[in-house]
Design an enzyme around this catalytic site. Structure first.
Site, short mmCIF file in Angstrom:
data_model
loop_
_atom_site.label_atom_id
_atom_site.label_comp_id
_atom_site.label_asym_id
_atom_site.label_seq_id
_atom_site.Cartn_x
_atom_site.Cartn_y
_atom_site.Cartn_z
N ALA A 1 44.60 -42.48 84.56
CA ALA A 1 43.34 -42.16 84.41
C ALA A 1 43.00 -40.70 84.88
O ALA A 1 41.95 -40.58 85.73
CB ALA A 1 42.51 -43.13 84.84
N CYS A 2 43.50 -39.70 84.49
CA CYS A 2 43.44 -38.33 85.12
C CYS A 2 42.40 -37.52 84.46
O CYS A 2 41.92 -38.01 83.23
CB CYS A 2 44.82 -37.55 84.65
SG CYS A 2 46.37 -38.34 85.41
#
Length: 360
Positions: A28-29
């Site tokens: 989840a960058c």
């Protein structure tokens, strides 16, 4: 009625539909680029993963002979530019800035579809994609022009911890220009414009732009979505990166940019059963592209480290250096978390081999 409550209900419904329409990713960058006065450009990113990627910092000189690690037709190249990067498992470049100020951010994208390699064409492991760009180009324009010609086919291996290898790539340069590269339905899609300051994970970037159009109409001072889903993080980062003060004071600009990427980071220990895309932030990187300073911080350390590229010898005769971090991405010196300039740290070593990928 266009009341805040009514708008909130509608926004929640739209975001729920958008998120449910796309599969979960393992990471989840987030990535955001600050465009300030006096040619200040700062690109920030968080790196979120469901466990440690055993990341280390690598300093590469120019002149390195590279192999694309994708079988007998692997792309071969020699690096034109030196770079400072962060690697995952010492098999892939996840993030970095080269000596020309070009920044590459590799983020997970579950929808990626690289298609099948072109018969007789060159192949490149996904693990080498970001490093190839840092090695080869000084500007976004150069990279877009070259990659548009499809000089290779991407082949994606699984990650060392067993996740599917799927990613998209964001790049930016000291002019403030940006481009997003995604492989969808077997073909390369390029979004090229300095307005494309923010990228997260799913959905694909054209759908992220649709979210921007919707939330721009509402205005971030009315309300903002607050979860750690990719679509919500995209909305928050898009609002804050433009709302923070436009200043020629680099220290103030950096502080504001750090504030944005910390705002969209995921606290350590956050997990959601059945949703591996809700992952804790393992580290953050911030690139001051005007002054060529690369910053790295771990949520497990109270301190910030930085590497001024002007203090690095990037000549072809210089050694490759590896600055080892702990499993929690902390730089330890003499048994204590290190704070400050890390340009002189690290041990001379050989470049790591990119994670091998074989075409099916």
């Amino acid at each position: 009625m266009n009341t805040p409550i009514a708008l909130g209900l509608l926004a929640g419904l739209i975001l729920s539909v958008a998120v449910l329409a796309y599969p979960c990713a393992a990471s989840a960058c987030s990535r955001a680029t600050y465009l300030g006065p006096d040619q200040i450009v700062i690109t920030t990113r968080s790196n979120d993963w469901k466990g440690s990627q055993h990341s280390n910092i690598w300093i590469y000189p120019k002149g390195i002979e590279r192999n694309g690690s994708a079988g007998p037709d692997s792309l071969q190249w020699t690096s034109k530019y030196g770079s400072v990067t962060v690697a995952g498992w010492d098999v892939t470049t996840i993030d970095g800035m080269n000596e020309a100020g070009l920044v590459a951010n590799v983020l997970y994208l579950a929808e990626s579809d690289y298609g099948k390699p072109v018969p007789g064409g060159k192949t490149l492991s996904l693990s080498a994609w970001g490093q190839y760009v840092l090695d080869s180009f000084a500007t976004v324009d150069e990279a877009v022009e070259a990659l548009r010609q499809s000089p290779f086919s991407i082949v994606a291996p699984s990650t060392p911890d067993g996740q599917p290898g799927t990613a998209h790539l964001a790049i930016s340069d000291p002019s403030g220009d940006s481009a997003i590269f995604e492989y969808l339905d077997g073909r390369l899609v390029i979004h090229h414009d300095r307005r494309y300051q923010v990228m997260t994970n799913s959905p694909a970037f054209d759908q992220q732009l649709a979210l921007t159009a919707y939330w721009d109409a509402i205005g971030g001072t009315t309300m903002l979505p607050g979860t750690n889903r990719a679509s919500d993080r995209f909305v928050r980062a898009s609002f804050y990166i433009k709302a923070i003060p436009q200043t020629s004071d680099i220290n103030e600009a950096l502080a504001s940019a750090f504030g944005v990427i910390r705002n969209v980071s995921v606290p350590l220990g956050i997990t959601t059963p059945g949703q591996p895309n809700i992952s804790s932030t393992q580290w953050r990187a911030v690139s001051d592209q005007k002054n060529r300073v690369y910053y790295v911080e771990s949520p497990r350390s109270p301190y910030l480290i930085w590497i001024p590229l002007a203090e690095i010898d990037f000549s072809a005769s210089a050694p490759v250096r590896r600055i080892g971090l702990t499993e929690g991405s902390v730089l330890m010196v003499d048994g204590k978390p290190y704070a400050g300039n890390a340009a002189k740290l690290g041990e001379a070593t050989q470049p790591f081999a990119f994670l091998k990928a074989l075409a099916k």
